[in-house]
Scaffold this active site. Structure first.
Site, PDB file in Angstrom:
ATOM      1  N   SER B 121       0.819  -1.220  -0.013  1.00  0.00           N
ATOM      2  CA  SER B 121      -0.016  -0.062  -0.020  1.00  0.00           C
ATOM      3  C   SER B 121       0.991   1.255   0.116  1.00  0.00           C
ATOM      4  O   SER B 121       0.216   2.438  -0.167  1.00  0.00           O
ATOM      5  CB  SER B 121      -0.945   0.095   1.149  1.00  0.00           C
ATOM      6  OG  SER B 121      -0.195   0.096   2.204  1.00  0.00           O
ATOM      7  N   LYS B 158       1.368   4.062   7.132  1.00  0.00           N
ATOM      8  CA  LYS B 158       0.577   4.888   6.071  1.00  0.00           C
ATOM      9  C   LYS B 158       1.047   6.337   6.566  1.00  0.00           C
ATOM     10  O   LYS B 158       1.737   6.756   7.385  1.00  0.00           O
ATOM     11  CB  LYS B 158      -0.869   4.906   6.335  1.00  0.00           C
ATOM     12  CG  LYS B 158      -1.568   3.607   6.253  1.00  0.00           C
ATOM     13  CD  LYS B 158      -1.693   3.242   4.552  1.00  0.00           C
ATOM     14  CE  LYS B 158      -2.462   2.005   4.331  1.00  0.00           C
ATOM     15  NZ  LYS B 158      -1.878   0.847   4.985  1.00  0.00           N
TER      16      LYS B 158
END
Lengths: 204, 204
Positions: B121, B158
């Site tokens: 991701s 993230k």
DNA sequence: CCAGCTTATGGACATTTGACCATATTATCA
DNA sequence: TGATAATATGGTCAAATGTCCATAAGCTGG
């Protein structure tokens, strides 16, 4: 990993600390530091070996604690956190999968060095501008591996494909449309330096 | 720094390599490795000391090369190659810009740890599946910095944006269209663990 | 040619090292 | 109560260590 008593932990910490300074202590030095007899240390070291925190290596009949390596399982390097157990603090022992030793990657005796990457031609392979790539000196590269090629006095990191009479250097950047460069194999200004075996990014 | 002969360089490299493995060689071990007499090593070590590459420390009357620290000026870490001077071998002194010490990055005393990344991701930020990210424990994150957030017992890497009453976790993968996740700040299952300060990729 | 530095060998030696012995105290646990 | 583990001290010992001695060959620069 078997748990350690407080004393054992103290001694292990002392040994690890000294090893970090390239200065393995003798048992008598440890004894002096903790105000003990040498034999007390001998036994403590014995426990540390039994529990797997220290490991004898080499064919030595046993002289010098220097010969007792830190085992790979001993806490050197920094802890690798895997799954996080519910409720536990993140650095709890349950969460620690192992210990990362970057020194292995950077094994200098194998002729490794580090090249600072300039440019963004390899971003699609996760190599960003300013990254350090770890290069293993070798002229052998499997086709498609990321390698370092010397063009005159310029070192380049690219995917390398060795073909019949030429070498192809393929960048990895969809956005900037870098072109693949083709070099004559006979060109003596061209030299395959090594293979990229790692990538380190600091100060993010 | 006074320059070394080839032989002296070889011996120093051998010593440095062994020290990295927490395994200081004895003079006789070095001698064996280079097919020399122990006394030849004694003299070479003497030269290395005279030139400042090795330094005696402690009140030892002199036993064990282990007691001979590497001086601070001795090349620690692995060499960083910058520009490559024309004609010179790539590891020539002219080409070496400095020495990379990963230990600094991995300073455990600062409460750093390493998290193995699962998933892709964050590939657009150069963080690939299987990479190790170095995490600095802290709850303070500038908006947009890459951080580690604990969701229950799952740790996620993230880009973190702290907003009024929620926290936004933004992935970096154009291709796979990961969605930005929004979490309530009040949720006690949500915890900002730390900031990603480095990224290490091994065994490429 | 000579002086100086470097590399090299062999022998000798005091010192230090880890291992091992016997012995003892303390705490924990069955 | 007894067994076990851990901690601790003293002494002894073979093996390994770094230092030092004498000697010598090869090289460079004056």
């Amino acid at each position: 990993m078997e748990s350690l008593t407080e004393k054992q932990q103290q001694v292990l910490a002392f040994i690890v600390g000294r090893l970090r300074e390239n200065h393995p202590p003798s048992q008598r030095e440890i004894a002096q530091h903790f105000h003990l007899a040498q034999n007390a240390v001998y036994q403590l070291v014995g426990y540390l070996k039994k529990k797997g925190y220290l490991v004898d290596v080499g064919g030595h009949r046993g002289l010098r604690l220097s010969e007792a390596y830190l085992s790979e399982v001993a806490p050197q390097g920094i802890p690798i956190v895997g799954r996080v157990a519910a409720g536990e603090p993140i650095l709890a022992e349950e969460n620690i999968e192992g210990y990362l030793s970057v020194e292995k990657l950077l094994d200098r005796s194998q002729g490794a060095f580090v090249l600072k990457v300039a440019g963004d031609s390899m971003v699609d392979d996760g190599i960003l501008d300013g990254d350090y790539v770890v290069v293993q000196l070798t002229s052998r590269l499997e086709n498609g591996q990321i390698g370092v090629v010397l063009l005159g006095d310029e070192a380049t990191v690219k995917r390398v494909f060795v073909q019949k009479d030429r070498i192809a250097l393929k960048p990895a950047n969809r956005r900037a449309r870098y072109k693949t460069r083709y070099l004559k194999r006979s060109d003596k200004d061209v030299r395959i330096v090594g293979k990229v075996v790692g990538c380190i990014r600091m100060d993010m």
